[in-house]
Design an enzyme around this catalytic site. Structure first.
Site, PDB file in Angstrom:
ATOM      1  N   HIS A   1       3.183   3.559  -8.742  1.00  0.00           N
ATOM      2  CA  HIS A   1       3.084   2.127  -9.031  1.00  0.00           C
ATOM      3  C   HIS A   1       4.368   1.641  -9.721  1.00  0.00           C
ATOM      4  O   HIS A   1       4.845   0.541  -9.455  1.00  0.00           O
ATOM      5  CB  HIS A   1       1.865   1.844  -9.920  1.00  0.00           C
ATOM      6  CG  HIS A   1       0.549   2.180  -9.265  1.00  0.00           C
ATOM      7  ND1 HIS A   1       0.254   1.806  -7.981  1.00  0.00           N
ATOM      8  CD2 HIS A   1      -0.542   2.844  -9.723  1.00  0.00           C
ATOM      9  CE1 HIS A   1      -0.967   2.232  -7.670  1.00  0.00           C
ATOM     10  NE2 HIS A   1      -1.462   2.867  -8.709  1.00  0.00           N
TER      11      HIS A   1
ATOM     12  N   LEU B   1      11.749 -20.120  -4.697  1.00  0.00           N
ATOM     13  CA  LEU B   1      10.704 -19.279  -4.096  1.00  0.00           C
ATOM     14  C   LEU B   1       9.483 -19.362  -4.998  1.00  0.00           C
ATOM     15  O   LEU B   1       9.616 -19.390  -6.223  1.00  0.00           O
ATOM     16  CB  LEU B   1      11.160 -17.807  -4.021  1.00  0.00           C
ATOM     17  CG  LEU B   1      10.102 -16.807  -3.533  1.00  0.00           C
ATOM     18  CD1 LEU B   1       9.921 -16.912  -2.007  1.00  0.00           C
ATOM     19  CD2 LEU B   1      10.476 -15.367  -3.878  1.00  0.00           C
TER      20      LEU B   1
ATOM     21  N   ASP C   1       0.828  -1.209   0.000  1.00  0.00           N
ATOM     22  CA  ASP C   1       0.000   0.000   0.000  1.00  0.00           C
ATOM     23  C   ASP C   1       0.866   1.266   0.000  1.00  0.00           C
ATOM     24  O   ASP C   1       1.991   1.255   0.496  1.00  0.00           O
ATOM     25  CB  ASP C   1      -0.904  -0.039   1.246  1.00  0.00           C
ATOM     26  CG  ASP C   1      -2.068   0.929   1.141  1.00  0.00           C
ATOM     27  OD1 ASP C   1      -2.310   1.451   0.029  1.00  0.00           O
ATOM     28  OD2 ASP C   1      -2.734   1.165   2.153  1.00  0.00           O
TER      29      ASP C   1
HETATM   30  C1  FPP Z   1      -1.790   0.123  -3.481  1.00  0.00           C
HETATM   31  O1  FPP Z   1      -1.354   1.445  -3.391  1.00  0.00           O
HETATM   32  C2  FPP Z   1      -1.147  -0.535  -4.596  1.00  0.00           C
HETATM   33  C3  FPP Z   1      -1.787  -1.087  -5.675  1.00  0.00           C
HETATM   34  C4  FPP Z   1      -3.258  -1.029  -5.830  1.00  0.00           C
HETATM   35  C5  FPP Z   1      -1.072  -1.717  -6.801  1.00  0.00           C
HETATM   36  C6  FPP Z   1       0.201  -2.445  -6.493  1.00  0.00           C
HETATM   37  C7  FPP Z   1       0.974  -2.553  -7.744  1.00  0.00           C
HETATM   38  C8  FPP Z   1       2.333  -2.511  -7.855  1.00  0.00           C
HETATM   39  C9  FPP Z   1       3.221  -2.446  -6.715  1.00  0.00           C
HETATM   40  C10 FPP Z   1       3.013  -2.467  -9.188  1.00  0.00           C
HETATM   41  C11 FPP Z   1       2.853  -3.589 -10.105  1.00  0.00           C
HETATM   42  C12 FPP Z   1       2.872  -4.941  -9.480  1.00  0.00           C
HETATM   43  C13 FPP Z   1       3.691  -5.959  -9.840  1.00  0.00           C
HETATM   44  C14 FPP Z   1       3.499  -7.301  -9.234  1.00  0.00           C
HETATM   45  C15 FPP Z   1       4.789  -5.790 -10.805  1.00  0.00           C
HETATM   46  P1  FPP Z   1      -2.407   2.636  -3.578  1.00  0.00           P
HETATM   47  O2  FPP Z   1      -2.381   3.055  -4.995  1.00  0.00           O
HETATM   48  O3  FPP Z   1      -3.743   2.223  -3.069  1.00  0.00           O
HETATM   49  O4  FPP Z   1      -1.782   3.733  -2.668  1.00  0.00           O
HETATM   50  P2  FPP Z   1      -2.553   4.929  -1.923  1.00  0.00           P
HETATM   51  O5  FPP Z   1      -3.361   4.280  -0.837  1.00  0.00           O
HETATM   52  O6  FPP Z   1      -1.439   5.759  -1.396  1.00  0.00           O
HETATM   53  O7  FPP Z   1      -3.388   5.639  -2.952  1.00  0.00           O
END
Ligand code: FPP
Length: 252
Positions: A43, A137, A26
């Site tokens: 992201h 893994l 997150d």
């Molecule tokens: C939550 O942060 C994160 C996500 C919804 C997406 C996670 C994706 C990645 C880390 C990148 C791609 C993944 C891989 C496996 C290569 P948020 O956007 O909800 O953060 P916020 O709460 O600060 O808005």
């Protein structure tokens, strides 16, 4: 050539290493916002933490690393962000192929995978196939995943098995449920980490986290990296797991 373990990695590896670590990644959006950048930049930076944490998990000897990469509810985000995330996923699945195989990392995925666009589903299936024999893994990506959706899918399977006569309703127990969960083939998560300071489950692994240890860390996911991961495992190593029983001292 693989560099030798750092002192911190060696120290963590010498302790009780969780077999299965699951992570709610997150804070990408807030990381980007605090820098005046678009959410997708967060992201993109988060994908670098994915690489670093997978590598660290393998180096300390975890067996399974589960990442909450896209929830069933994330489809409701603005179209641009959904498309950007799908693009990043595709990029990861295509570009990391050689590195994953070199590092002996097997890729698996759970969730309502039929909802993924074909340009993600294709590379995902190819990578699952090409890494099926990798054993250092298992990296499980939760995609279009929700804990309630997983329980509903399990209930549908139970109903179908009862209907076709392969399951007797009197034999429905925890094991029958577990075997029909999307995550049923993996060991239960020993440790679940959530970054960015939020303290909630957000529909992640509702069934299998029953006895997981949770570690909540203030860092946003793009800043978490290997160091944050090793610190979280250290915190886990200081916990006493009781599974509903009394602790070591009281047990007499
Ligand atoms: C939550 O942060 C994160 C996500 C919804 C997406 C996670 C994706 C990645 C880390 C990148 C791609 C993944 C891989 C496996 C290569 P948020 O956007 O909800 O953060 P916020 O709460 O600060 O808005």
């Amino acid at each position: 050539m693989e560099p030798p373990l750092t002192a911190k990695e060696a120290e963590v590896k010498a302790g009780i290493v969780p077999r299965h670590v699951a992570v709610i990644m997150d804070g990408n959006g807030r990381w980007a916002k605090s820098r005046g950048l678009p959410r997708l930049a967060g992201h993109r930076e988060g994908a670098k933490s994915v690489r670093a944490v997978a590598r660290a998990a393998r180096r300390i000897g975890c067996e399974v690393l589960t990442l909450y990469a896209f929830s069933a509810q994330n489809w409701q985000r603005p179209e641009d962000e959904v498309n950007g995330l799908m693009g990043l996923l595709r990029q990861y699945l295509v570009r990391e192929r050689d590195e994953l195989i070199e590092n002996d990392i097997r890729i698996e995925a759970v969730g309502d995978l039929d909802r993924l666009p074909s340009n993600v589903k294709g590379p995902l299936e190819a990578l699952r196939r090409d890494t099926a024999k990798c054993g250092s893994l298992m990296l499980v990506l939760c995609l279009s995943y929700g804990g309630r959706e997983e329980i509903a899918a399990m209930a549908r399977r139970i109903a179908l098995d009862v209907r076709d006569g392969s399951l007797d309703p009197d034999q429905i127990d925890e094991e029958a449920l577990r075997a029909r969960m999307w995550t049923g083939e993996f060991p239960e998560a020993d440790l679940v980490i959530r970054t960015s300071g939020e303290i909630r489950i957000s529909n992640f692994l509702l069934w299998s986290c029953a006895y997981s240890e949770w570690v909540f860390v203030p860092a946003h996911w793009p800043d978490f990296r290997e160091d944050g991961f090793l610190d979280a495992v250290r915190e886990y190593q200081g916990r006493e797991r009781r599974f509903g029983r009394v602790g070591g001292l009281e047990a007499g």
